[in-house]
Design a protein around this motif. Structure first.
Motif, PDB file in Angstrom:
ATOM      1  N   SER A 199       0.861  -1.178   0.000  1.00 14.44           N
ATOM      2  CA  SER A 199       0.000   0.000   0.000  1.00 14.44           C
ATOM      3  C   SER A 199       0.899   1.230   0.000  1.00 14.44           C
ATOM      4  N   PHE A 200       0.737   2.080  -1.025  1.00  9.06           N
ATOM      5  CA  PHE A 200       1.688   3.163  -1.233  1.00  9.06           C
ATOM      6  C   PHE A 200       0.987   4.517  -1.101  1.00  9.06           C
ATOM      7  N   ASP A 201       1.324   5.225  -0.032  1.00  7.82           N
ATOM      8  CA  ASP A 201       0.800   6.568   0.230  1.00  7.82           C
ATOM      9  C   ASP A 201       1.803   7.567  -0.342  1.00  7.82           C
ATOM     10  N   VAL A 202       1.472   8.160  -1.481  1.00  4.36           N
ATOM     11  CA  VAL A 202       2.382   9.082  -2.171  1.00  4.36           C
ATOM     12  C   VAL A 202       1.865  10.497  -1.990  1.00  4.36           C
ATOM     13  N   ARG A 203       2.659  11.343  -1.349  1.00  5.75           N
ATOM     14  CA  ARG A 203       2.230  12.698  -1.015  1.00  5.75           C
ATOM     15  C   ARG A 203       3.159  13.733  -1.644  1.00  5.75           C
ATOM     16  N   ILE A 204       2.565  14.802  -2.142  1.00  6.85           N
ATOM     17  CA  ILE A 204       3.318  15.907  -2.723  1.00  6.85           C
ATOM     18  C   ILE A 204       3.594  16.932  -1.627  1.00  6.85           C
ATOM     19  N   MET A 205       4.855  17.332  -1.494  1.00  3.38           N
ATOM     20  CA  MET A 205       5.266  18.274  -0.453  1.00  3.38           C
ATOM     21  C   MET A 205       5.846  19.533  -1.093  1.00  3.38           C
ATOM     22  N   ASP A 206       5.728  20.652  -0.379  1.00  5.75           N
ATOM     23  CA  ASP A 206       6.363  21.882  -0.856  1.00  5.75           C
ATOM     24  C   ASP A 206       7.881  21.778  -0.774  1.00  5.75           C
ATOM     25  N   THR A 207       8.358  21.138   0.277  1.00  7.55           N
ATOM     26  CA  THR A 207       9.796  20.935   0.428  1.00  7.55           C
ATOM     27  C   THR A 207      10.030  19.694   1.272  1.00  7.55           C
ATOM     28  N   ILE A 208      11.221  19.157   1.161  1.00  3.90           N
ATOM     29  CA  ILE A 208      11.661  18.027   1.980  1.00  3.90           C
ATOM     30  C   ILE A 208      12.962  18.450   2.637  1.00  3.90           C
ATOM     31  N   LEU A 209      13.039  18.284   3.946  1.00  3.80           N
ATOM     32  CA  LEU A 209      14.171  18.799   4.700  1.00  3.80           C
ATOM     33  C   LEU A 209      15.079  17.675   5.166  1.00  3.80           C
ATOM     34  N   PRO A 210      16.362  17.975   5.374  1.00  5.89           N
ATOM     35  CA  PRO A 210      17.281  16.966   5.914  1.00  5.89           C
ATOM     36  C   PRO A 210      16.970  16.669   7.363  1.00  5.89           C
ATOM     37  N   GLY A 211      17.606  15.620   7.866  1.00 16.55           N
ATOM     38  CA  GLY A 211      17.434  15.245   9.257  1.00 16.55           C
ATOM     39  C   GLY A 211      18.216  16.154  10.180  1.00 16.55           C
ATOM     40  N   GLN A 212      18.190  15.826  11.481  1.00 17.12           N
ATOM     41  CA  GLN A 212      18.820  16.685  12.477  1.00 17.12           C
ATOM     42  C   GLN A 212      20.328  16.731  12.350  1.00 17.12           C
ATOM     43  N   ALA A 213      20.924  15.783  11.609  1.00 20.40           N
ATOM     44  CA  ALA A 213      22.375  15.804  11.399  1.00 20.40           C
ATOM     45  C   ALA A 213      22.767  16.629  10.186  1.00 20.40           C
ATOM     46  N   GLY A 214      21.779  17.251   9.518  1.00 24.20           N
ATOM     47  CA  GLY A 214      22.080  18.083   8.363  1.00 24.20           C
ATOM     48  C   GLY A 214      22.198  17.323   7.059  1.00 24.20           C
ATOM     49  N   LYS A 215      21.966  16.003   7.100  1.00 26.45           N
ATOM     50  CA  LYS A 215      22.058  15.168   5.906  1.00 26.45           C
ATOM     51  C   LYS A 215      20.694  14.553   5.623  1.00 26.45           C
ATOM     52  N   PHE A 216      20.453  14.247   4.348  1.00 27.59           N
ATOM     53  CA  PHE A 216      19.184  13.652   3.961  1.00 27.59           C
ATOM     54  C   PHE A 216      19.219  12.140   4.148  1.00 27.59           C
ATOM     55  N   ARG A 217      18.167  11.625   4.737  1.00 28.44           N
ATOM     56  CA  ARG A 217      17.974  10.183   4.841  1.00 28.44           C
ATOM     57  C   ARG A 217      16.890   9.825   3.828  1.00 28.44           C
ATOM     58  N   ARG A 218      17.290   9.293   2.699  1.00 30.40           N
ATOM     59  CA  ARG A 218      16.372   9.089   1.582  1.00 30.40           C
ATOM     60  C   ARG A 218      15.333   8.005   1.860  1.00 30.40           C
ATOM     61  N   SER A 219      15.695   6.990   2.606  1.00 28.43           N
ATOM     62  CA  SER A 219      14.776   5.882   2.840  1.00 28.43           C
ATOM     63  C   SER A 219      15.035   5.300   4.217  1.00 28.43           C
ATOM     64  N   GLN A 220      13.982   4.718   4.802  1.00 27.02           N
ATOM     65  CA  GLN A 220      14.130   4.104   6.119  1.00 27.02           C
ATOM     66  C   GLN A 220      12.960   3.175   6.394  1.00 27.02           C
ATOM     67  N   ALA A 221      13.226   2.133   7.158  1.00 28.13           N
ATOM     68  CA  ALA A 221      12.184   1.231   7.651  1.00 28.13           C
ATOM     69  C   ALA A 221      11.909   1.593   9.099  1.00 28.13           C
ATOM     70  N   ASN A 222      10.668   1.892   9.414  1.00 24.59           N
ATOM     71  CA  ASN A 222      10.308   2.305  10.769  1.00 24.59           C
ATOM     72  C   ASN A 222       9.925   1.110  11.642  1.00 24.59           C
ATOM     73  N   PHE A 223      10.742   0.087  11.546  1.00 22.21           N
ATOM     74  CA  PHE A 223      10.585  -1.085  12.409  1.00 22.21           C
ATOM     75  C   PHE A 223      11.962  -1.720  12.551  1.00 22.21           C
ATOM     76  N   ASP A 224      12.143  -2.450  13.609  1.00 21.67           N
ATOM     77  CA  ASP A 224      13.440  -3.075  13.858  1.00 21.67           C
ATOM     78  C   ASP A 224      13.654  -4.264  12.930  1.00 21.67           C
ATOM     79  N   PHE A 225      14.884  -4.388  12.429  1.00 20.43           N
ATOM     80  CA  PHE A 225      15.280  -5.592  11.714  1.00 20.43           C
ATOM     81  C   PHE A 225      16.704  -5.930  12.112  1.00 20.43           C
ATOM     82  N   ASP A 226      17.048  -7.195  11.991  1.00 21.43           N
ATOM     83  CA  ASP A 226      18.338  -7.696  12.447  1.00 21.43           C
ATOM     84  C   ASP A 226      19.411  -7.382  11.428  1.00 21.43           C
TER      85      ASP A 226
END
Length: 434
Positions: free
Chosen positions: A401-428
């Motif tokens: 299921s793909f929720d695709v949203r249009i944004m005015d801007t996309i900001l980097p993370g708190q370290a000043g770098k962009f995290r392009r992709s991430q899984a919001n669950f733990d994996f080994d």
């Protein structure tokens, strides 16, 4: 493992490997417990390294400040004489580390890396240089706008003093364009995501930007979308440089587009992913540094996935050390198909780069089948969203299921770098590797 069966390593390389390992085991406090893993001097360098644990940021933190300092060095004296200083990495709270920093060693490693690219190799080191990066990564931070003279350090100009893109206003883009023209750097070192925002602005406003001889990408993953935009605006030679604060300059892109090991300054032990996750040609790097008089860095896990060059030689003619096709992103930034197959940031990036109109993105996978993608676009939103969903379905599976949203801007993370992709669950993470 080191890939001596595929890539060429001179005898001096193996000798350096032994010397730095002996120094670490016998003199640096952080490695005291590693002695128990050592099969001994009768074993080969590769066998001894394979038997060792890996160096993590947590180990560095636990043994700060003198844990990696060879026993014959006096840390307090080095700080007092300005031979070294303390520096922070730009990671998040869980990743941030204070390191003992030797600027002379760093410069020597960078100069050696330039020899691995024809465009850089023809230039004397160092060169007149501009830097465009988050001030969290490098340079000078200030909430107020600083005049150009206050952002100069020696022969380096820092084009940005802001910690986040949200602070950039039209006057900052205009200022960067003006300063590139007036300063005319030979080298522009940059976060590719930040340079891309400048490139988009130039395309939209019809502004011509000054092209330095070489643009060096560093600090973060390079998107194919960004490369496309940068090539439209700049005529410069483009070079990717990979390294970390802890390890210095590890890989440099040659003029043929492949990444070569900076063999005089580091050792790379390659650990492949399991076959079902993309191995054995895709894996992680454990980096050992050479020649740093203040830091014995042994088998440091950079956290990045590299894809090996399949042959032992590159068309550029350089044949010493490991050769990689690409750095495909951090292993912790992996996502997974609905069937559990690993998807690197680069694999996702190449998929999205096929959709015309996408300028930037951020993907989050919230469960095995739930995906949310934020997009910055130029074009018709409905058609771009529809084409993007089809592309994601072909990559991740029809059960998604793909929720695709249009944004005015996309900001980097708190370290000043962009995290392009991430899984919001733990994996080994460890379970992905052989």
């Amino acid at each position: 493992m080191i890939l001596a069966n595929r890539y060429h390593y001179p005898a001096a390389f193996h000798q350096k490997s032994i010397e730095i390992l002996e120094t670490a085991l016998h003199t640096a406090p952080a490695y005291k417990d590693w002695m128990a893993f050592d099969p001994g001097p009768e074993a080969s360098a590769d066998e001894r390294y394979d038997a060792m644990p890996e160096l993590t940021k947590q180990i560095i933190r636990d043994h700060f400040p003198a844990g990696l300092v060879p026993g014959h060095r006096n840390l307090e004296e080095g700080l007092r004489n300005d031979d070294i200083e303390y520096t922070y990495t730009s990671g998040t709270t869980g990743e941030r580390v204070i390191n003992v920093w030797d600027q002379n060693w760093w410069n020597a490693a960078e100069a050696a890396s330039w020899k691995l690219n024809a465009h850089l190799a023809r230039l004397p080191y160092p060169q007149k240089e501009a830097k465009l990066a988050s001030s969290l990564n490098v340079g000078i931070s200030c909430e107020e706008d600083l005049p150009m003279a206050h952002r100069m350090v020696g022969d380096k100009l820092y084009l940005n003093e802001k910690i986040n893109l949200i602070q950039w206003q039209p006057r900052h883009y205009t200022r960067m364009a003006r300063e590139l023209r007036s300063f005319q750097p030979v080298i522009l070192e940059t976060n590719p995501s930040l340079l891309t925002r400048l490139a988009y602005w130039a395309m939209d406003e019809g502004v011509e930007l000054y092209s330095p001889a070489v643009i060096v990408f560093t600090y973060e993953f390079i998107s194919a979308l960004h490369l496309r935009a940068i090539r439209k605006v700049f005529s410069s030679a483009l070079v990717s440089s990979f390294g970390t604060t802890e390890t210095g300059f590890v890989l440099e892109e040659c003029e043929k587009g492949f990444l070569h090991q900076n063999i005089d300054f580091c050792r790379i032990d390659f650990h492949p992913l399991k076959d079902e996750y993309g191995g054995p040609e895709l894996g992680r790097m454990l980096v050992t540094t050479f020649g740093n008089p203040w830091n014995t860095v042994i088998r440091f896990d950079t956290g990045d996935l590299i894809r090996l060059h399949p042959a032992g030689e590159c068309a550029c003619g350089r044949r010493e050390g490991l050769i990689a096709e690409a750095v495909e992103g951090r292993v912790t930034n992996s996502t997974f198909t609905t069937e559990g197959d690993l998807v690197t940031t680069m694999t996702l990036d190449r998929t999205l780069a096929q959709v015309e109109g996408i300028r930037d993105y951020h993907m989050e996978q919230n469960s095995q089948t739930q995906y949310r993608l934020e997009l910055m676009i130029k074009g018709d939103p409905a058609s771009i969203q529809d084409e993007t969903r089809q592309a994601l379905e072909s990559l991740y599976g029809k059960k998604g299921s793909f929720d695709v949203r249009i944004m005015d801007t996309i900001l980097p993370g708190q370290a000043g770098k962009f995290r392009r992709s991430q899984a919001n669950f733990d994996f080994d993470v460890r379970g992905l590797f052989i």
